[in-house]
Design an enzyme around this catalytic site. Sequence first.
Site, short mmCIF file in Angstrom:
data_model
loop_
_atom_site.label_atom_id
_atom_site.label_comp_id
_atom_site.label_asym_id
_atom_site.label_seq_id
_atom_site.Cartn_x
_atom_site.Cartn_y
_atom_site.Cartn_z
N LYS A 115 0.83 -1.21 0.00
CA LYS A 115 0.00 0.00 0.00
C LYS A 115 0.86 1.25 0.00
O LYS A 115 0.45 2.28 -0.55
CB LYS A 115 -0.96 0.00 1.19
CG LYS A 115 -2.14 -0.94 1.00
CD LYS A 115 -3.33 -0.55 1.86
CE LYS A 115 -4.48 -1.52 1.63
NZ LYS A 115 -5.56 -1.38 2.63
N LYS A 197 -6.35 -13.64 -7.79
CA LYS A 197 -7.63 -13.74 -7.09
C LYS A 197 -8.60 -12.67 -7.60
O LYS A 197 -8.17 -11.57 -7.95
CB LYS A 197 -7.37 -13.51 -5.59
CG LYS A 197 -8.35 -14.20 -4.68
CD LYS A 197 -7.94 -14.03 -3.23
CE LYS A 197 -8.77 -12.94 -2.59
NZ LYS A 197 -8.58 -12.79 -1.15
N LYS A 200 -12.11 -6.86 -5.67
CA LYS A 200 -12.94 -5.68 -5.92
C LYS A 200 -12.09 -4.45 -6.21
O LYS A 200 -12.57 -3.47 -6.76
CB LYS A 200 -13.85 -5.42 -4.73
CG LYS A 200 -13.07 -5.12 -3.44
CD LYS A 200 -13.96 -4.98 -2.23
CE LYS A 200 -13.09 -4.77 -0.99
NZ LYS A 200 -13.80 -4.75 0.26
#
Length: 333
Positions: A115, A197, A200
């Site tokens: 991040k 994977k 979203k």
Amino acid sequence: MDPNKKIIFSGIQPSGSLTLGNYLGALRNFGKLQDSYNCYYCVVDMHTLTVRQNPADLRERSYALLALYLACGLDPDKNVLFMQSHVPCHAELSWILGCYTYIGELSRMTQFKDKSQRHADNINGGLFTYPVLMASDILLYKTDLVPIGVDQKQHLELARNIAERFNNIYGDTFVVPEPFIPQNSAKIMSLQEPDKKMSKSDTNVNNFILITDPADVIMKKFKRAVTDSGCEIVYNEAEKPGISNLINIYASVNDMSREEVMKEFEGKRYGDFKIAVGSAVAETLDPIQKRYNEYIADKAYLDGIFKKNAGIAREHAEKTIKEVYEKVGFIVY
Ligand code: TRP
């Protein structure tokens, strides 16, 4: 709360819409746990502030998450569905546990490193201490089991270490939580890049199906799903990741085995199979979407659930905080 039942705690960030992967991998199974466990599902709004949020959107997504949980069959009388910011103990315990967590440990968290790269202009303190708040969420409720994906394993491991460290200094205080992988939870991969994977937060919307995607969008996304070379509908994760993912999805929504799916589509073409998977998914999601639309239109009902459950969660959390404050040497009344 039945004291004989184990405690499950899960936190979900209201930072985007949930996907078919979240549904088949987790949410769908949560309804089955509500009778055998004491379940806490927490909308972790405080965690989302580690990256910039639009306030109005954040509020709306918090309601949306609750509406979706209800639509997926979670009974609000059997599960404690609540908001993190409604229970101040999460922030309080987070301060304490932060004093028992080393900078070295936090620096090793891969999510922090990821991040920080993705949001290089906003590497804030919250992003760094995020796993401490997550440990507090879990430890406050004396949680036995935490349903998590592999991406959160490192954070859970840290929570376990913090719990053990505190217990070693002050005596038995926290339950050391275990990861929990619900039975028959399917791992759903991206439709365009089936080695990743389904997520979203993917920038390509064709990679994921949202639980709230309308049927025509679902069909379009499945028709575009990548398939592999060859033309047979057979399961082979290494050589045919695209088709294997579609087989998993079809098997999962229809409660079938992979073998049964292969048999049904023997001799059929990829194109026909993709349409069949799309229709099956749209059909599965349709009743959930209808219920979701009803719940999301009734904010007063949702507020009622949040308020009631904040009270229940607070009661449990305050007991733990009091115990912790006493152990560390605060004056407690
Ligand atoms: N970090 C988790 C995620 O991004 C969310 C989370 C916060 C959580 N607190 C938790 C998950 C406690 C499980 C238990 O997915």
